[in-house]
Design a protein around this motif. Structure first.
Motif, PDB file in Angstrom:
ATOM      1  N   ALA A 106       0.821  -1.211   0.000  1.00 26.65           N
ATOM      2  CA  ALA A 106       0.000   0.000   0.000  1.00 26.65           C
ATOM      3  C   ALA A 106       0.858   1.265   0.000  1.00 26.65           C
ATOM      4  CB  ALA A 106      -0.922  -0.006   1.215  1.00 26.65           C
ATOM      5  N   VAL A 107       2.010   1.222   0.650  1.00 20.48           N
ATOM      6  CA  VAL A 107       2.852   2.413   0.790  1.00 20.48           C
ATOM      7  C   VAL A 107       3.870   2.533  -0.341  1.00 20.48           C
ATOM      8  CG1 VAL A 107       4.519   3.587   2.265  1.00 20.48           C
ATOM      9  CG2 VAL A 107       2.542   2.451   3.287  1.00 20.48           C
ATOM     10  N   TYR A 108       4.513   1.386  -0.679  1.00 22.01           N
ATOM     11  CA  TYR A 108       5.648   1.448  -1.608  1.00 22.01           C
ATOM     12  C   TYR A 108       5.421   0.722  -2.929  1.00 22.01           C
ATOM     13  CZ  TYR A 108       8.092   2.825   2.658  1.00 22.01           C
ATOM     14  OH  TYR A 108       8.465   3.455   3.817  1.00 22.01           O
ATOM     15  N   GLY A 109       4.467  -0.181  -2.988  1.00 24.59           N
ATOM     16  CA  GLY A 109       4.351  -1.043  -4.157  1.00 24.59           C
ATOM     17  C   GLY A 109       5.228  -2.276  -4.000  1.00 24.59           C
ATOM     18  N   ASP A 110       5.586  -2.945  -5.104  1.00 19.03           N
ATOM     19  CA  ASP A 110       6.385  -4.169  -5.046  1.00 19.03           C
ATOM     20  C   ASP A 110       7.796  -3.893  -4.533  1.00 19.03           C
ATOM     21  OD1 ASP A 110       4.351  -5.742  -6.025  1.00 19.03           O
ATOM     22  OD2 ASP A 110       4.888  -5.342  -8.110  1.00 19.03           O
ATOM     23  N   VAL A 111       8.353  -4.855  -3.788  1.00 17.00           N
ATOM     24  CA  VAL A 111       9.711  -4.756  -3.267  1.00 17.00           C
ATOM     25  C   VAL A 111      10.548  -5.850  -3.931  1.00 17.00           C
ATOM     26  CG1 VAL A 111      11.165  -4.851  -1.222  1.00 17.00           C
ATOM     27  CG2 VAL A 111       8.881  -3.850  -1.079  1.00 17.00           C
ATOM     28  N   PRO A 112      11.557  -5.498  -4.759  1.00 13.23           N
ATOM     29  CA  PRO A 112      12.313  -6.494  -5.533  1.00 13.23           C
ATOM     30  C   PRO A 112      13.006  -7.549  -4.678  1.00 13.23           C
ATOM     31  CG  PRO A 112      12.692  -4.301  -6.408  1.00 13.23           C
ATOM     32  CD  PRO A 112      11.930  -4.122  -5.136  1.00 13.23           C
ATOM     33  N   VAL A 113      13.553  -7.157  -3.512  1.00 14.17           N
ATOM     34  CA  VAL A 113      14.267  -8.127  -2.675  1.00 14.17           C
ATOM     35  C   VAL A 113      13.316  -9.220  -2.194  1.00 14.17           C
ATOM     36  CG1 VAL A 113      15.480  -8.446  -0.493  1.00 14.17           C
ATOM     37  CG2 VAL A 113      16.053  -6.510  -1.969  1.00 14.17           C
ATOM     38  N   VAL A 114      12.118  -8.820  -1.764  1.00 14.11           N
ATOM     39  CA  VAL A 114      11.126  -9.802  -1.311  1.00 14.11           C
ATOM     40  C   VAL A 114      10.729 -10.712  -2.469  1.00 14.11           C
ATOM     41  CG1 VAL A 114       8.810 -10.093  -0.361  1.00 14.11           C
ATOM     42  CG2 VAL A 114      10.296  -8.266   0.506  1.00 14.11           C
ATOM     43  N   THR A 115      10.518 -10.125  -3.640  1.00 10.57           N
ATOM     44  CA  THR A 115      10.168 -10.916  -4.823  1.00 10.57           C
ATOM     45  C   THR A 115      11.257 -11.947  -5.135  1.00 10.57           C
ATOM     46  OG1 THR A 115       8.949  -9.034  -5.726  1.00 10.57           O
ATOM     47  CG2 THR A 115       9.566 -10.777  -7.274  1.00 10.57           C
ATOM     48  N   PRO A 286      -7.969  -3.440 -11.261  1.00 11.65           N
ATOM     49  CA  PRO A 286      -7.609  -4.599 -12.086  1.00 11.65           C
ATOM     50  C   PRO A 286      -6.123  -4.925 -11.969  1.00 11.65           C
ATOM     51  CG  PRO A 286      -9.027  -3.108 -13.298  1.00 11.65           C
ATOM     52  CD  PRO A 286      -8.677  -2.395 -12.021  1.00 11.65           C
ATOM     53  N   GLY A 287      -5.814  -6.162 -11.794  1.00 18.04           N
ATOM     54  CA  GLY A 287      -4.425  -6.594 -11.662  1.00 18.04           C
ATOM     55  C   GLY A 287      -3.962  -6.708 -10.228  1.00 18.04           C
ATOM     56  N   GLU A 288      -4.598  -6.015  -9.285  1.00 12.70           N
ATOM     57  CA  GLU A 288      -4.158  -6.091  -7.894  1.00 12.70           C
ATOM     58  C   GLU A 288      -4.470  -7.444  -7.267  1.00 12.70           C
ATOM     59  OE1 GLU A 288      -4.154  -1.448  -6.403  1.00 12.70           O
ATOM     60  OE2 GLU A 288      -5.933  -2.684  -6.032  1.00 12.70           O
ATOM     61  N   MET A 289      -5.523  -8.097  -7.761  1.00 12.92           N
ATOM     62  CA  MET A 289      -5.822  -9.435  -7.242  1.00 12.92           C
ATOM     63  C   MET A 289      -4.670 -10.390  -7.524  1.00 12.92           C
ATOM     64  SD  MET A 289      -8.189 -11.129  -5.623  1.00 12.92           S
ATOM     65  CE  MET A 289      -8.503 -12.858  -5.237  1.00 12.92           C
ATOM     66  N   LEU A 290      -4.054 -10.269  -8.705  1.00 18.63           N
ATOM     67  CA  LEU A 290      -2.910 -11.118  -9.038  1.00 18.63           C
ATOM     68  C   LEU A 290      -1.713 -10.794  -8.150  1.00 18.63           C
ATOM     69  CD1 LEU A 290      -3.058 -11.223 -12.942  1.00 18.63           C
ATOM     70  CD2 LEU A 290      -3.640 -13.046 -11.338  1.00 18.63           C
ATOM     71  N   ASP A 291      -1.532  -9.520  -7.820  1.00 24.81           N
ATOM     72  CA  ASP A 291      -0.450  -9.152  -6.914  1.00 24.81           C
ATOM     73  C   ASP A 291      -0.668  -9.796  -5.543  1.00 24.81           C
ATOM     74  OD1 ASP A 291       0.708  -7.599  -8.881  1.00 24.81           O
ATOM     75  OD2 ASP A 291      -0.252  -5.752  -8.214  1.00 24.81           O
ATOM     76  N   PHE A 309      -5.802  -9.793   1.958  1.00 23.09           N
ATOM     77  CA  PHE A 309      -5.328  -8.679   1.140  1.00 23.09           C
ATOM     78  C   PHE A 309      -6.504  -7.943   0.505  1.00 23.09           C
ATOM     79  CE2 PHE A 309      -3.990  -7.202  -3.131  1.00 23.09           C
ATOM     80  CZ  PHE A 309      -3.013  -6.285  -2.767  1.00 23.09           C
ATOM     81  N   VAL A 310      -7.505  -8.694   0.057  1.00 21.15           N
ATOM     82  CA  VAL A 310      -8.694  -8.075  -0.546  1.00 21.15           C
ATOM     83  C   VAL A 310      -9.412  -7.206   0.480  1.00 21.15           C
ATOM     84  CG1 VAL A 310     -10.918  -8.517  -1.651  1.00 21.15           C
ATOM     85  CG2 VAL A 310      -8.944  -9.964  -2.198  1.00 21.15           C
TER      86      VAL A 310
END
Length: 454
Positions: A106-115, A286-291, A309-310
């Motif tokens: 919610a604050v930063y978006g995706d975090v590459p290290v976690v991914t 749209p697309g946030e459900m996949l995230d 998350f929803v």
């Protein structure tokens, strides 16, 4: 429940349930694999037949079957306290991880290290899932009839998108009819239970004993089950009465309804949830459900925690609070509550009946047939998971009655393929422990990210 000599104490069991909880990656197939390996293979606290009986029961219920299995086995071993500890611990790591990542998202978006860490974990989970298919199948598919049921189940769900409840119902009916007709392949229920004074094998016992549950254990389970129903419905009723029309009331009502309709596990309802959350309620873009699904798939605990998350994102956008992240946190907690409180109710109200039914030969055969079908379902989940790990994109494939998904060849991820192969080698040939395989794969994923490979 009275403690027996040589039986693990509640404290010892709590430590094991905590270990299972933090290692339960990969959705239901991976979680069942972890439980089987630790409880049956390593600790030998549970025989194969007793484990499969629990799996049969939980597959018939709405909700996350792996979490319900933990609750059921916890009850078998230590009564209501054991059920609550096992079930809650199974949820807790994933709940905390999902809440933290929801805040980060919610604050930063995706975090590459976690991914990157999760990239490695996926490869390890794939190996553990395939190992579970092999081990459970080896014990459950005792003859060609059971092997045929597993194959039919796999093709029905993989190629024809057959509803999971239909597969279970047909498998149970075949087992029941086969026993009544005297067909040899169904006699004895495939190793589940015994009747008429027949010998009880070690595979059907807990720590080598045929567990005779006292009447108080059953009464306590019924009381706890009724309490779970009250704890589930009371907050819903209060929200409806006090704040009708609010996002929190919508969350409580919608996910309560979902809790009684989620037969077949999380995959069976995710499309419906995405449609309602995006189109009807406007909780997600749209697309946030996949995230959210990506986060849920790569964290410990039931995959259905994606609903948290929803609810989090819905409350974040719709509550209208001055502190939106506080509202979002409450929305995530509320969603988790109305999703999992019913799971404890189903288990505690139904488990005593299922233990009594273990001595019914026809029902035991029906459940053994369900087990065979479930092996096919787990194989389907394993292949689904493999496709999504090794290829970055999939596309629908429809040909007459066939409806499935196939990978897009040019999106093959060579690093994911190589890491999956290494994980398979570690699990099948080197026979390394789950924690070592998961931790090592996560570190490799992080290393690949730091090296710029992913």
């Amino acid at each position: 429940m009275k403690q027996r000599d040589g039986f693990p104490t509640l404290g010892q069991a709590t430590g094991v349930w905590a270990r299972i909880a933090v290692l339960s990656f990969g959705g239901p197939a991976g979680q069942i694999a972890v439980m089987h390996r630790i409880l049956v293979e390593e600790r030998k606290w549970l025989g194969d037949a007793r484990f499969l009986h629990a799996l049969n029961f939980c597959m018939l219920l709405p909700g996350p079957e792996a979490q319900q299995m933990a609750t059921y086995i916890g009850w078998l071993m230590h009564g209501v306290r054991g059920a609550l500890i096992a079930g809650l611990l199974f949820i807790l790591p994933g709940f905390i991880a999902m809440m933290v990542l929801s805040w980060v998202y919610a604050v930063y978006g995706d975090v590459p290290v976690v991914t990157a860490l999760f990239f490695g974990l996926k490869a390890a989970v794939l190996a553990i899932v395939l190992q579970a298919v092999f081990r459970i199948g080896k014990r459950a598919l005792k003859n060609n009839v059971m092997l045929g049921l597993a194959a039919a189940s796999f093709f029905a769900i993989f190629l024809f998108d057959a509803p999971f409840p239909l597969i279970v119902a047909l498998a149970a009916a075949i087992g029941w009819i086969g026993t009544k007709a005297g067909i040899a392949a169904f006699q004895g229920g495939g190793g589940h239970g015994s009747t008429g004074g027949a010998h009880v094998s070690d595979a059907d016992t807990i720590l080598g004993e045929e567990l005779d549950l006292p009447p108080t254990a059953r009464r306590n389970a019924f009381r706890a089950g009724r309490a779970a129903v009250a704890l589930w419905l009371l907050p819903v009723a209060l929200l409806v009465a006090l704040v009708p029309g609010s996002v929190f009331t919508d969350i409580a009502l919608y996910f309560s309804k979902l809790a009684v309709l989620t037969f077949g596990g999380a995959y069976a309802v995710l499309a419906w949830v995405a449609q309602e959350a995006v189109g009807t309620y406007g909780w997600l873009e749209p697309g946030e459900m996949l995230d959210g699904l990506g986060m849920a798939e790569t964290m410990p605990g039931p995959l259905i925690k994606v609903l948290q998350f929803v609810g989090f994102m819905g409350a974040l956008r719709e509550a209208g609070w001055a502190m939106p992240l506080l509202a979002a946190t409450f929305g995530g907690i509320l969603t988790t509550w109305v999703t999992f409180a019913p799971c404890f109710a189903w288990i505690l109200l139904g488990a005593p009946f299922m233990e009594g039914l273990r001595e019914n030969r026809a029902l035991a055969a029906a459940l053994a047939s369900v087990t065979a079908a479930v092996v096919g379902v787990i194989l389907n989940l394993g292949i689904w998971f493999a496709i999504h790990v090794i290829w970055r994109e999939v596309e629908p494939f429809d040909w007459g009655p066939v409806s499935t998904s196939v990978p897009v060849p040019e999106t093959l991820d060579a690093w994911a393929l190589a890491l999956s192969a290494l994980a398979l080698l570690a699990v099948f040939r080197l026979k390394l422990g789950i924690g070592l395989v998961l931790g090592g794969a996560a570190l490799v994923g992080l290393g690949l990210h730091l090296a710029g490979a992913i």
